[in-house]
Design a protein around this motif. Structure first.
Motif, mmCIF file in Angstrom:
data_model
loop_
_atom_site.group_PDB
_atom_site.id
_atom_site.type_symbol
_atom_site.label_atom_id
_atom_site.label_comp_id
_atom_site.label_asym_id
_atom_site.label_seq_id
_atom_site.Cartn_x
_atom_site.Cartn_y
_atom_site.Cartn_z
ATOM 1 N N CYS A 46 0.648 -1.245 0.289
ATOM 2 C CA CYS A 46 -0.243 0.249 -0.336
ATOM 3 C C CYS A 46 0.496 0.915 -0.011
ATOM 4 C CB CYS A 46 -0.723 0.033 1.397
ATOM 5 S SG CYS A 46 -1.901 1.506 1.721
ATOM 6 N N PRO A 47 0.580 2.197 -0.767
ATOM 7 C CA PRO A 47 1.545 3.631 -0.804
ATOM 8 C C PRO A 47 1.192 4.276 0.690
ATOM 9 C CG PRO A 47 -0.424 3.647 -2.817
ATOM 10 C CD PRO A 47 -0.283 1.683 -1.908
ATOM 11 N N TYR A 48 0.233 3.892 0.959
ATOM 12 C CA TYR A 48 -0.184 4.983 1.984
ATOM 13 C C TYR A 48 1.086 4.747 2.738
ATOM 14 C CZ TYR A 48 -3.805 8.099 4.336
ATOM 15 O OH TYR A 48 -4.607 9.269 4.813
ATOM 16 N N HIS A 49 0.341 3.986 4.302
ATOM 17 C CA HIS A 49 1.316 3.333 4.887
ATOM 18 C C HIS A 49 2.245 2.263 4.907
ATOM 19 C CE1 HIS A 49 -2.520 5.301 6.222
ATOM 20 N NE2 HIS A 49 -1.237 6.361 6.655
ATOM 21 N N GLY A 50 2.264 1.818 3.342
ATOM 22 C CA GLY A 50 3.143 0.480 3.191
ATOM 23 C C GLY A 50 3.282 -0.704 4.122
ATOM 24 N N TRP A 51 1.880 -1.123 4.165
ATOM 25 C CA TRP A 51 1.612 -2.407 3.936
ATOM 26 C C TRP A 51 1.540 -3.312 3.267
ATOM 27 C CZ3 TRP A 51 -3.390 -3.193 7.958
ATOM 28 C CH2 TRP A 51 -3.287 -1.981 9.007
ATOM 29 N N GLY A 52 2.601 -4.720 2.854
ATOM 30 C CA GLY A 52 2.180 -5.245 2.145
ATOM 31 C C GLY A 52 1.985 -6.841 2.640
ATOM 32 N N TYR A 53 1.330 -7.535 1.323
ATOM 33 C CA TYR A 53 0.331 -8.538 1.145
ATOM 34 C C TYR A 53 1.160 -9.502 0.072
ATOM 35 C CZ TYR A 53 -2.829 -5.664 2.518
ATOM 36 O OH TYR A 53 -3.529 -4.434 3.729
ATOM 37 N N ASP A 54 0.769 -10.453 0.880
ATOM 38 C CA ASP A 54 1.438 -11.925 0.109
ATOM 39 C C ASP A 54 0.554 -12.518 -1.544
ATOM 40 O OD1 ASP A 54 -0.403 -13.204 0.689
ATOM 41 O OD2 ASP A 54 1.048 -14.603 1.974
ATOM 42 N N GLY A 55 0.516 -12.856 -2.117
ATOM 43 C CA GLY A 55 0.347 -13.434 -3.492
ATOM 44 C C GLY A 55 -0.984 -14.211 -3.022
ATOM 45 N N GLU A 56 -1.626 -14.736 -1.577
ATOM 46 C CA GLU A 56 -2.762 -15.372 -1.061
ATOM 47 C C GLU A 56 -3.753 -13.738 -0.705
ATOM 48 O OE1 GLU A 56 -3.693 -18.024 -1.529
ATOM 49 O OE2 GLU A 56 -1.809 -18.570 -2.248
ATOM 50 N N GLY A 57 -2.901 -12.269 -0.121
ATOM 51 C CA GLY A 57 -3.740 -11.393 0.297
ATOM 52 C C GLY A 57 -3.390 -12.086 0.891
ATOM 53 N N ALA A 58 -2.902 -12.386 2.102
ATOM 54 C CA ALA A 58 -2.331 -12.680 3.018
ATOM 55 C C ALA A 58 -1.721 -10.758 4.057
ATOM 56 C CB ALA A 58 -2.264 -13.124 4.275
ATOM 57 N N LEU A 59 -1.863 -10.362 5.290
ATOM 58 C CA LEU A 59 -0.531 -9.471 5.090
ATOM 59 C C LEU A 59 0.226 -9.403 5.941
ATOM 60 C CD1 LEU A 59 -0.815 -6.381 6.079
ATOM 61 C CD2 LEU A 59 -1.620 -6.859 8.211
ATOM 62 N N ARG A 60 2.039 -9.558 5.446
ATOM 63 C CA ARG A 60 2.511 -9.620 5.627
ATOM 64 C C ARG A 60 3.607 -9.031 6.257
ATOM 65 N NH1 ARG A 60 0.995 -13.672 6.651
ATOM 66 N NH2 ARG A 60 1.050 -15.472 5.701
ATOM 67 N N GLY A 61 3.415 -7.629 5.798
ATOM 68 C CA GLY A 61 4.169 -6.258 6.904
ATOM 69 C C GLY A 61 3.499 -5.214 7.255
ATOM 70 N N VAL A 62 3.989 -4.704 8.021
ATOM 71 C CA VAL A 62 3.082 -3.371 9.413
ATOM 72 C C VAL A 62 4.599 -2.585 9.053
ATOM 73 C CG1 VAL A 62 2.154 -2.626 10.073
ATOM 74 C CG2 VAL A 62 1.055 -4.834 9.516
ATOM 75 N N PRO A 63 5.208 -2.024 8.709
ATOM 76 C CA PRO A 63 5.532 -0.876 9.381
ATOM 77 C C PRO A 63 5.507 0.023 9.920
ATOM 78 C CG PRO A 63 5.953 -1.028 6.286
ATOM 79 C CD PRO A 63 4.567 -1.270 6.952
ATOM 80 N N ASN A 64 6.635 0.202 11.584
ATOM 81 C CA ASN A 64 6.467 0.967 12.043
ATOM 82 C C ASN A 64 4.948 0.129 13.201
ATOM 83 O OD1 ASN A 64 7.910 2.663 11.762
ATOM 84 N ND2 ASN A 64 6.631 4.069 10.599
ATOM 85 N N GLY A 65 4.536 -1.578 12.951
ATOM 86 C CA GLY A 65 4.341 -2.115 13.741
ATOM 87 C C GLY A 65 3.716 -2.304 14.762
ATOM 88 N N THR A 66 4.335 -1.696 16.103
ATOM 89 C CA THR A 66 4.320 -1.444 17.117
ATOM 90 C C THR A 66 2.690 -0.072 17.026
ATOM 91 O OG1 THR A 66 6.097 0.063 17.716
ATOM 92 C CG2 THR A 66 6.288 -2.319 18.161
ATOM 93 N N LEU A 67 2.993 0.976 16.575
ATOM 94 C CA LEU A 67 2.047 1.844 16.468
ATOM 95 C C LEU A 67 0.621 1.691 17.279
ATOM 96 C CD1 LEU A 67 3.829 4.344 14.531
ATOM 97 C CD2 LEU A 67 3.495 4.553 16.393
ATOM 98 N N TYR A 68 0.496 0.494 15.929
ATOM 99 C CA TYR A 68 -0.896 -0.372 15.784
ATOM 100 C C TYR A 68 -1.932 -0.333 16.669
ATOM 101 C CZ TYR A 68 -0.154 1.609 10.842
ATOM 102 O OH TYR A 68 0.634 2.129 9.829
ATOM 103 N N GLY A 69 -0.956 -1.262 17.347
ATOM 104 C CA GLY A 69 -1.025 -1.891 19.177
ATOM 105 C C GLY A 69 -2.478 -3.153 18.858
ATOM 106 N N MET A 70 -1.207 -3.989 17.878
ATOM 107 C CA MET A 70 -2.633 -5.277 17.125
ATOM 108 C C MET A 70 -1.731 -5.446 17.236
ATOM 109 S SD MET A 70 -4.019 -4.531 13.134
ATOM 110 C CE MET A 70 -2.154 -4.024 12.778
ATOM 111 N N CYS A 71 -2.005 -7.149 17.901
ATOM 112 C CA CYS A 71 -1.437 -8.499 18.316
ATOM 113 C C CYS A 71 -1.352 -9.746 17.172
ATOM 114 C CB CYS A 71 -2.452 -9.221 19.668
ATOM 115 S SG CYS A 71 -3.650 -10.043 18.628
ATOM 116 N N GLN A 72 -0.585 -10.292 17.626
ATOM 117 C CA GLN A 72 -0.051 -10.931 15.983
ATOM 118 C C GLN A 72 -1.735 -12.047 14.868
ATOM 119 O OE1 GLN A 72 2.675 -11.214 14.137
ATOM 120 N NE2 GLN A 72 1.699 -12.253 12.623
ATOM 121 N N ALA A 73 -2.274 -11.912 16.557
ATOM 122 C CA ALA A 73 -3.184 -12.712 15.166
ATOM 123 C C ALA A 73 -4.547 -11.838 15.063
ATOM 124 C CB ALA A 73 -4.513 -13.533 17.591
ATOM 125 N N GLU A 74 -4.709 -10.808 15.445
ATOM 126 C CA GLU A 74 -5.508 -9.402 14.432
ATOM 127 C C GLU A 74 -4.484 -9.118 13.462
ATOM 128 O OE1 GLU A 74 -7.508 -7.300 18.290
ATOM 129 O OE2 GLU A 74 -4.489 -6.510 17.852
#
Length: 390
Positions: free
Chosen positions: A89-117
């Motif tokens: 994503c060009p907005y905040h850099g979230w990246g996805y794999d070929g199945e559409g699953a989330l695979r990268g969240v830059p500055n991930g600690t800012l979002y307060g999400m656990c791995q399950a989320e």
């Protein structure tokens, strides 16, 4: 003489347009692009299909389709019509794999999400089918089998065209102020050629004394000759059984006699597959594909934008060139100029027809040669409303 099936309201009113988006374009297979646009890893196409932003991407050799919207804020993952870029994503850099699953969240600690989320976040996926170079996407959560939409004759014709098509194409798109069905019905209606296109397309064809299109001699055709890949394809008769219709009956493969004279570029073509013939595929709901002598090709797609506007997408390309032949961009420019001339000749009258239907009580009547228009109307009404009554 046949009674018309479709009421004027289905060309003009929002309620019908909404029903079409749900039951036609939300359920049927829609053309999205060509495989040559997706030839390398991370190459992509973006389209708006049925109002939906769609991303089709090559993911390590597999063609995948997704809603072009990041799971974070809905930003399009890819912002260009086509190109080569990872699904980030060009907005905040979230990246996805070929199945559409989330695979990268830059500055991930800012979002307060656990791995399950994070594991629950993914792109919305769509079904994809390739037939030769043609890529189709289905937006439904429970897509129909494409064999239920396009029969063997249609699919074999798409494969034959694909085997001969060059990878270079000219593309344009534009908006026209008429309902998409008027244009698709116009494509089905070969009898208008002599009246709307007397000095352009009709001048290339040959006709029977009755006014019907002449059928070509298939003996010269590499497609339709005895040894050809389309040799056993049966052309539709002029009359369909209107009491027994299914979706596959609405799409057709037809031929007409188009005398062959080599043109200045014919010596550049690797293989003239269908000399003496015009091949036309009417693919419901909104695709029109044609071949002139198997040397040049066009693809038109009619994407509904509103009850009275249609986004027309147009591609032209040649058959494959010989290995030593240089690509000639001016050839595609000339082909597209001629194609646009024919499209505009139709559009001038279709705009006026659209305006007339705004106040009409009925569309009119159909002649016996327009049996296939009645067939489309009956299937359409049965599918959308469960009735053919006006």
């Amino acid at each position: 003489m046949l009674k018309t099936v479709l009421p004027p309201a289905c060309y003009t009113e929002q309620s019908w347009f909404d029903l079409e988006r749900e039951k036609l374009f939300g359920q049927l297979w829609l053309f999205a692009g060509f495989t040559y646009q997706l030839s390398v890893d991370n190459s992509f196409i973006t389209r708006r299909l049925n109002g939906m932003p769609v991303l089709v991407q090559n993911c390590k050799g597999q063609i995948r389709a997704f809603r072009n919207a990041c799971a974070h804020r809905g930003m399009p993952i890819q912002t260009e019509p086509c190109g080569t870029r990872k699904m980030i994503c060009p907005y905040h850099g979230w990246g996805y794999d070929g199945e559409g699953a989330l695979r990268g969240v830059p500055n991930g600690t800012l979002y307060g999400m656990c791995q399950a989320e994070k594991d629950e976040l993914r792109l919305q996926g769509f079904a994809v089918v390739k037939i030769g170079i043609f890529v189709f996407v289905n937006l439904s959560a429970e897509p129909i089998n494409i064999d239920d939409q396009y029969d063997e004759a249609v699919q074999r014709a798409l494969l034959a065209i694909s085997a001969n098509a060059a990878p270079q194409a000219s593309y344009t798109h534009f908006e026209k102020r008429f309902n998409w069905k008027l244009n698709f019905e116009n494509i089905l209606d070969w009898n208008h050629f002599q009246f709307i296109h007397p000095n352009s397309f009709a001048a290339l064809l040959e006709y029977e004394p009755s006014g019907a299109l002449k059928r070509p001699n298939s003996q010269r055709s590499h497609w339709f000759g005895p040894e050809g890949e389309l040799g056993e394809v049966q052309m539709p008769s002029g009359h369909q059984d209107l009491n027994q219709l299914n979706l596959r009956d609405i799409s057709r493969v037809i031929q007409a006699q188009l005398p062959y004279e080599p043109r200045w570029f014919s010596s550049l073509i690797e293989h003239t597959a269908d000399p003496g013939a015009f091949l036309n595929l009417h693919l419901f709901p909104n695709l029109n594909i044609g071949s002139l002598n198997g040397e040049t090709f066009y693809v038109q797609q009619l994407c509904p934008a509103s009850p009275n506007t249609t986004d027309v997408h147009s591609w032209v390309f040649t058959a494959r060139l010989k290995p030593d032949a240089a690509f000639a961009p001016h050839l595609l420019w000339g082909m597209h100029h001629a194609e646009m001339n024919v499209i505009q000749e139709d559009a001038v009258l279709l705009v006026q027809l659209q305006e007339a239907l705004e106040s009409a009580d009925t569309v009119g009547v159909l002649g016996s040669q327009e049996n296939h228009l009645a067939a489309m109307g009956i299937w359409y009404m049965n599918h959308l409303k469960g009735t053919t009554e006006q």
